[in-house]
Every structure is written in C-alpha cells, then in structure tokens.
Design an enzyme around this catalytic site. Structure first.
Site, PDB file in Angstrom:
ATOM      1  N   ASP A 261      25.695 -18.533  -4.441  1.00  0.00           N
ATOM      2  CA  ASP A 261      26.904 -17.708  -4.517  1.00  0.00           C
ATOM      3  C   ASP A 261      26.552 -16.435  -5.287  1.00  0.00           C
ATOM      4  O   ASP A 261      25.958 -16.504  -6.364  1.00  0.00           O
ATOM      5  CB  ASP A 261      28.017 -18.496  -5.231  1.00  0.00           C
TER       6      ASP A 261
ATOM      7  N   VAL B 226      36.726 -16.433   1.681  1.00  0.00           N
ATOM      8  CA  VAL B 226      35.842 -16.291   2.846  1.00  0.00           C
ATOM      9  C   VAL B 226      36.217 -17.407   3.826  1.00  0.00           C
ATOM     10  O   VAL B 226      36.173 -18.592   3.467  1.00  0.00           O
ATOM     11  CB  VAL B 226      34.354 -16.379   2.457  1.00  0.00           C
TER      12      VAL B 226
ATOM     13  N   HIS C 259      33.199 -23.899   3.564  1.00  0.00           N
ATOM     14  CA  HIS C 259      32.098 -24.016   2.617  1.00  0.00           C
ATOM     15  C   HIS C 259      32.535 -24.858   1.431  1.00  0.00           C
ATOM     16  O   HIS C 259      33.732 -24.936   1.124  1.00  0.00           O
ATOM     17  CB  HIS C 259      31.608 -22.642   2.147  1.00  0.00           C
TER      18      HIS C 259
ATOM     19  N   HIS D 221      31.686 -25.452  -2.692  1.00  0.00           N
ATOM     20  CA  HIS D 221      31.042 -24.930  -3.898  1.00  0.00           C
ATOM     21  C   HIS D 221      30.411 -26.093  -4.670  1.00  0.00           C
ATOM     22  O   HIS D 221      31.069 -27.114  -4.892  1.00  0.00           O
ATOM     23  CB  HIS D 221      32.078 -24.282  -4.822  1.00  0.00           C
TER      24      HIS D 221
END
Ligand code: AMP
Length: 143
Positions: free
Chosen positions: A36, A101, A105, A107
């Site tokens: 990231d 975004v 995804h 994290h």
C-alpha cells in the site's frame, strides 16, 4: 460510471494490467499482493484478486478460497518480516464503509504493541522504503 458498476479504469485494475507500477510481493494465476503506497503501518500490504469485482458484495464466491489462502500467507509473512506482535486484516465495501479503490482488496497490516494505525489513505510512503519492505516480505514468503 454508474454507482455499483465495476470500472476497469480503477487504479488496481491498472496495476494488475501493469500500466502503473507497484511493489509486488506475491503473484499467482488468481491473486496479486503489493505494498500500500499510503501505509497505515510498516509493511501494510494489499491482497488483490485478478478477477474484476468492486468489492465483497459483487465478487464471485469462488475467489474467497484462493484470496484468503493468500491473505493468510501474507499475514504470516509480514508478522515474520517485521517481527510484528499482531496483524490487522481489513476490507471495505462501498464509500459508506471507507472504500476508496473499487476493485476488491484485503488490507494486511502488521501491528506492534502500543502503536496505533496511521490514518487510512493518509501520507505517501517513500518508494525506497516500500521497496525495502517489499523485499523483506518476499524473503519471508520464500520467493
Ligand atoms: P480502500 O479504502 O480499502 O479502497 O483502500 C485503498 C487503499 O489503496 C488505500 O489504503 C490506499 O492507500 C491504497 N492505494 C491507493 N493507490 C494506490 C496505489 N497506486 N498503489 C498501492 N496502494 C494504493
């Protein structure tokens, strides 16, 4: 772009197509993991399925098995790479939840006793720091 529709121009789709750079730590047929760029902590990594979906709400459930297998691998690797005390796993769905975004995804954020998370989508990290951290994670992954 209509709300709730997958936009193939999103930034992670561009990363997956190699149109913009990323610090990759893992890749297979279905999944990519990269650093990231605005980490909430040292070693903050994103695990991203290649298959297009905005988030968990529209994803093909077949992706969750390979996705979370790699989330686990990356979690173990970042804990080892940074000698972390724990690992936070977070995933956001739609703007109301904090998603910025719109390509699914997860994290993976190493955690250290007494160290709070930095703000979400906060400050850009230096590329050389991201590169060094990516190297440590790749080493921990054994790749
Ligand atoms: P989310 O709010 O869950 O959609 O999180 C998107 C994450 O992507 C944030 O943590 C951003 O710091 C991160 N991000 C945005 N642009 C990039 C990029 N080009 N490469 C890597 N990470 C990014």
């Amino acid at each position: 772009m209509a709300e709730g529709v997958y936009d193939p121009g999103n930034i992670f789709a561009k990363i997956l197509r190699g149109e913009i750079p990323s610090h990759r730590v893992y890749e297979d047929d279905a999944i990519v993991a990269f650093m990231d760029v605005m980490p909430q902590g040292t070693g903050h990594t994103l695990v991203v399925p290649k298959a297009p979906s905005r988030n968990i709400l529209d994803a093909d459930p077949a992706i969750f098995k390979p996705l979370f297998a790699i989330v686990q691998k990356v979690a173990v690797a970042v804990k080892k790479a940074f000698d972390a005390d724990g690992v936070t796993i977070v995933q956001f769905n739609e703007p109301a939840s904090g998603q910025t975004v719109f390509h699914l995804h997860v994290h993976v954020i190493p955690r250290f006793d007494g160290v709070p998370l930095k703000p979400h989508s906060g400050q850009m990290e230096k590329p050389e720091v991201l590169a060094e951290n990516a190297g440590k994670i790749r080493a921990a992954l054994g790749s």
